[in-house]
Design a protein around this motif. Structure first.
Motif, PDB file in Angstrom:
ATOM      1  N   CYS A 145       0.839  -1.208   0.000  1.00 46.09           N
ATOM      2  CA  CYS A 145       0.000   0.000   0.000  1.00 46.09           C
ATOM      3  C   CYS A 145       0.867   1.248   0.000  1.00 46.09           C
ATOM      4  O   CYS A 145       0.580   2.234  -0.701  1.00 46.09           O
ATOM      5  CB  CYS A 145      -0.929   0.000   1.206  1.00 46.09           C
ATOM      6  N   TYR A 146       1.945   1.220   0.779  1.00 47.93           N
ATOM      7  CA  TYR A 146       2.869   2.351   0.843  1.00 47.93           C
ATOM      8  C   TYR A 146       3.523   2.601  -0.527  1.00 47.93           C
ATOM      9  O   TYR A 146       3.607   3.752  -0.991  1.00 47.93           O
ATOM     10  CB  TYR A 146       3.932   2.087   1.899  1.00 47.93           C
ATOM     11  N   TYR A 147       3.970   1.533  -1.174  1.00 49.19           N
ATOM     12  CA  TYR A 147       4.588   1.678  -2.490  1.00 49.19           C
ATOM     13  C   TYR A 147       3.592   2.202  -3.517  1.00 49.19           C
ATOM     14  O   TYR A 147       3.935   3.024  -4.374  1.00 49.19           O
ATOM     15  CB  TYR A 147       5.180   0.352  -2.956  1.00 49.19           C
ATOM     16  N   LEU A 148       2.345   1.721  -3.445  1.00 52.94           N
ATOM     17  CA  LEU A 148       1.308   2.216  -4.357  1.00 52.94           C
ATOM     18  C   LEU A 148       1.109   3.710  -4.179  1.00 52.94           C
ATOM     19  O   LEU A 148       0.988   4.457  -5.158  1.00 52.94           O
ATOM     20  CB  LEU A 148      -0.007   1.495  -4.074  1.00 52.94           C
ATOM     21  N   SER A 149       1.065   4.130  -2.940  1.00 52.61           N
ATOM     22  CA  SER A 149       0.912   5.555  -2.657  1.00 52.61           C
ATOM     23  C   SER A 149       2.057   6.343  -3.281  1.00 52.61           C
ATOM     24  O   SER A 149       1.843   7.381  -3.924  1.00 52.61           O
ATOM     25  CB  SER A 149       0.873   5.785  -1.144  1.00 52.61           C
ATOM     26  N   GLY A 150       3.277   5.819  -3.136  1.00 53.02           N
ATOM     27  CA  GLY A 150       4.441   6.493  -3.712  1.00 53.02           C
ATOM     28  C   GLY A 150       4.396   6.575  -5.223  1.00 53.02           C
ATOM     29  O   GLY A 150       4.796   7.592  -5.811  1.00 53.02           O
ATOM     30  N   LEU A 151       3.911   5.503  -5.878  1.00 50.91           N
ATOM     31  CA  LEU A 151       3.796   5.522  -7.335  1.00 50.91           C
ATOM     32  C   LEU A 151       2.845   6.629  -7.790  1.00 50.91           C
ATOM     33  O   LEU A 151       3.092   7.301  -8.789  1.00 50.91           O
ATOM     34  CB  LEU A 151       3.283   4.173  -7.849  1.00 50.91           C
TER      35      LEU A 151
END
Length: 246
Positions: A145-151
């Motif tokens: 979820c954190y990586y998705l937010s960053g993308l």
């Protein structure tokens, strides 16, 4: 039989019997969960990474046990127990694990897809990577979820490195602070302190959500609380991680 775990001889006997029990459950009863435990035993207790890797691999290939696919993919990625790293093989086993609904396998497969690194031997595909991150996040993998937010904070395109701002009007994944907020919120609720830190900044700046300083303080404190709960964490939490280059 009970054991006195303060006695060195009885601890050794207990460990030996545990190995025998796992071998019987795996090789004779052919129980995939026990085979995985056997591999964990060989890895953690015996430090025999080559044998552990073989058990993980076989348990993935023969018994379709997702956690073993994930573990063997990790061995391929690092070269543990197999002498040299093999990124295409790692990708293959992460893919097998993901198809067996192991969320961390989906996450690792996604990272190989969104990362631009010619040494990986895995062709970058940020859209496929994003879909896998969504699958992993939906399965409550907070880091995904954190990586998705960053993308969604930076936007992304094939040919760009993770976190690198994509060229304007040339996005495979367009920048969207609203979507970035959505996934940061999920990641924070699942206990990812970096998601909470980013969420705090979004509320403080009004990025992707209506500005609310009280909620900004709330999520800042939650991020700090999560950091204090993390044992042996040497990293310093940075607020707005990924936001400064948006």
């Amino acid at each position: 039989m009970s054991y006195d775990l303060k006695s060195e001889s009885e601890v050794k006997e207990y460990i030996n019997n545990l190995g025998i029990e796992y071998r019987f459950g795996c090789y004779s009863e052919k129980k995939p969960d026990v085979c995985h435990l056997l591999a964990d035993f060989l890895e953690a207790i015996k430090k025999d990474y080559e044998k552990a890797g073989r058990v993980y691999k076989n348990n993935c290939d023969e018994f379709k046990y997702g956690k073993s696919c994930l573990k063997y993919g990790g061995y391929c990625l690092t070269g543990k127990g197999i002498r040299n790293s093999d990124y295409p093989a790692a990708y293959s086993y992460f893919e097998k694990g993901c198809n067996l609904d192991e969320p961390f396998s989906c996450f690792n497969q996604a990272i190989l897809l969104v990362t631009k690194n010619d040494t990986f031997g895995v062709q970058q595909d940020v859209l496929k990577g994003m879909n896998l991150l969504e699958k992993s996040c939906d399965a409550q993998n907070a880091t995904a979820c954190y990586y998705l937010s960053g993308l969604h904070i930076a936007g992304a395109r094939n040919g760009s490195k993770v976190g690198e701002k994509a060229e304007k009007d040339n996005y495979d994944i367009p920048r969207s602070m609203e979507k970035a907020f959505k996934y940061a919120l999920v990641g924070c609720e699942l206990g990812n302190m970096y998601s909470c830190a980013n969420l705090s900044q979004m509320y403080a700046k009004g990025d992707g959500v209506e500005k609310d300083l009280k909620l900004a303080d709330k999520y800042k404190q939650k991020a700090l609380d999560l950091q204090s709960e993390t044992e042996n964490n040497s990293e310093t939490l940075k607020f707005g991680l990924g936001l400064e280059n948006k």
